[in-house]
Design an enzyme around this catalytic site. Structure first.
Site, PDB file in Angstrom:
ATOM      1  N   LYS A  55       0.812  -1.449  -0.037  1.00 31.72           N
ATOM      2  CA  LYS A  55       0.028  -0.302   0.143  1.00 31.72           C
ATOM      3  C   LYS A  55       1.060   1.250   0.398  1.00 31.72           C
ATOM      4  O   LYS A  55       0.643   2.580  -0.838  1.00 31.72           O
ATOM      5  CB  LYS A  55      -1.419   0.000   0.984  1.00 31.72           C
ATOM      6  CG  LYS A  55      -1.597  -1.252   0.830  1.00 31.72           C
ATOM      7  CD  LYS A  55      -2.782  -1.399   2.655  1.00 31.72           C
ATOM      8  CE  LYS A  55      -3.790  -2.415   1.911  1.00 31.72           C
ATOM      9  NZ  LYS A  55      -4.724  -3.739   3.250  1.00 31.72           N
ATOM     10  N   GLN A  67      -4.286  -1.348   8.969  1.00 33.82           N
ATOM     11  CA  GLN A  67      -4.951  -3.200   8.413  1.00 33.82           C
ATOM     12  C   GLN A  67      -5.573  -4.385   9.610  1.00 33.82           C
ATOM     13  O   GLN A  67      -5.069  -4.142  10.726  1.00 33.82           O
ATOM     14  CB  GLN A  67      -3.595  -3.431   8.171  1.00 33.82           C
ATOM     15  CG  GLN A  67      -3.043  -4.681   8.123  1.00 33.82           C
ATOM     16  CD  GLN A  67      -3.701  -5.270   6.127  1.00 33.82           C
ATOM     17  OE1 GLN A  67      -3.067  -3.518   5.499  1.00 33.82           O
ATOM     18  NE2 GLN A  67      -3.922  -5.847   5.792  1.00 33.82           N
ATOM     19  N   ASP A 119     -10.692   2.227   3.495  1.00 33.42           N
ATOM     20  CA  ASP A 119     -11.316   1.041   3.181  1.00 33.42           C
ATOM     21  C   ASP A 119     -12.864   0.843   3.018  1.00 33.42           C
ATOM     22  O   ASP A 119     -13.280   0.170   3.051  1.00 33.42           O
ATOM     23  CB  ASP A 119     -10.873   0.286   4.385  1.00 33.42           C
ATOM     24  CG  ASP A 119      -9.386  -0.452   3.969  1.00 33.42           C
ATOM     25  OD1 ASP A 119      -9.559  -0.540   2.842  1.00 33.42           O
ATOM     26  OD2 ASP A 119      -8.556  -1.081   4.876  1.00 33.42           O
TER      27      ASP A 119
END
Ligand code: NAP
Length: 302
Positions: free
Chosen positions: A53, A97, A120
């Site tokens: 990322k 994460q 997200d």
């Protein structure tokens, strides 16, 4: 019939060229798009995902902030970190994460993220918005699948779409997105009886179960579009999806490879969501709509 390959890597690269232009436009207006990635603990797979990322951010000119927290960090400290990032005007996207260590409740952490920075798309508010078709930040993996489907030029409306896998991050949002596009959607999961009876009817088959070899040609309709979300590492080190690619490609009309299909798109859509967030922030500041970027607080039930 031999399927045409849907090349996620190539599509990602094309999209990222456009991203760099958007970043330049934002920077010319004094906005430097920023993504914060919070990693708790040192799960090796998570480290690789976070690294990918950050690399994608660099490639697109997006500022990235990597925050590493110890595996035994307290919940309060994780929430305080997110709160700081929520208030940081230089950060437009916040990603925590997953998975998190067992003592940190995932739901509370995800709901602490400002809905305006929830790139997200896992905050309850954005999940709900997906149900009503008004999502600001669609979750990255199904969002990427949607764009891969678009490259086939085939209209999803009225098609039988079968999603194998019903997780909150892939299967369920995928089903909702396909429904939004007027497909007739079936979502299968581990307790589905006779999986093949469902998959064989699919004009569009999306597989996200995490089970290598799950989908064999006998389960696939002639001419179906097959999207393989699965990423599985075999004992010999090879990475494969959930679909028996070589055999199924002889029956499908379009198919994604693993690797090189959905995987690169997931990270690319994260950058898309981050840029969208920065553009929204700029627009809001410009129109004086929002004085600050505090999220409307949506509490989870205790
Ligand atoms: P997950 O949370 O483990 O969910 C798996 C889902 O598949 C569950 O709903 C499970 O059913 C269902 N399932 C398991 N075995 C099945 C079977 N034999 N038949 C039908 N359904 C079955 O996994 P996930 O996070 O959604 O990820 C799924 C796969 O996609 C994994 O391989 C993951 O690595 C990969 N992935 C790839 C990307 C990418 O960027 N390409 C992104 C995310 C995930 P139950 O709900 O009944 O348990």
């Amino acid at each position: 019939m031999t399927a045409q390959i849907i090349d996620g890597k190539a599509l990602s690269q094309r999209l990222r060229v456009g991203f760099r232009e958007r970043v330049e436009r934002l920077k010319a207006r004094g906005v430097s798009p920023g993504l914060a990635v919070v990693l708790v603990g040192d799960n090796p797979a998570s480290r690789v995902y976070v690294g990918n990322k950050i690399k994608a951010c660099e490639e697109c000119g997006v500022h990235s902030l990597h925050i590493g927290l110890a595996a035994d960090v307290s919940e309060a400290e994780v929430l305080a970190t997110i709160e700081r990032l929520n208030r940081d005007a230089g950060i437009h996207g916040i990603l925590v994460q997953l998975p998190l260590p067992a003592h940190i409740p995932i739901a509370r952490v995800l709901e602490a993220i400002s809905v305006h920075k929830d790139v997200d798309g896992f905050h309850l508010y954005n999940v709900g918005a997906l149900v009503t078709g008004t999502s600001i930040f669609p979750p990255c993996t199904p969002y990427g699948v949607q764009l891969l489907l678009d490259t086939t030029g085939i209209d999803v409306a009225g098609k039988n779409a079968v999603v194998v896998g019903a997780s909150n991050i892939v299967g369920k949002p995928m089903g909702l997105m396909l429904l939004q596009r007027e497909a007739t959607v079936t979502i299968c999961h581990a307790k589905t009886r006779d999986l093949a009876q469902h998959t064989i009817l699919a004009d569009i088959l999306i597989v996200a179960a995490g089970k290598p070899g799950l989908i064999v040609p006998q389960m696939v309709k002639e001419g179906a579009i097959v999207i393989d979300v699965g990423i599985n590492r075999l004992p010999d080190g090879r990475i494969v999806g959930d679909v028996c690619f070589d055999a199924v490609k002889e029956k499908a009309s379009w198919i994604t490879p693993v690797p090189g299909g959905v995987g690169p798109m997931t990270v690319t859509m994260l950058i898309e969501n981050t840029l969208r967030s920065a553009e929204r922030a700029f627009k809001a500041a410009d129109e004086d709509e929002f004085q600050d970027w505090e999220a409307p607080v949506v509490k989870s039930p205790d």
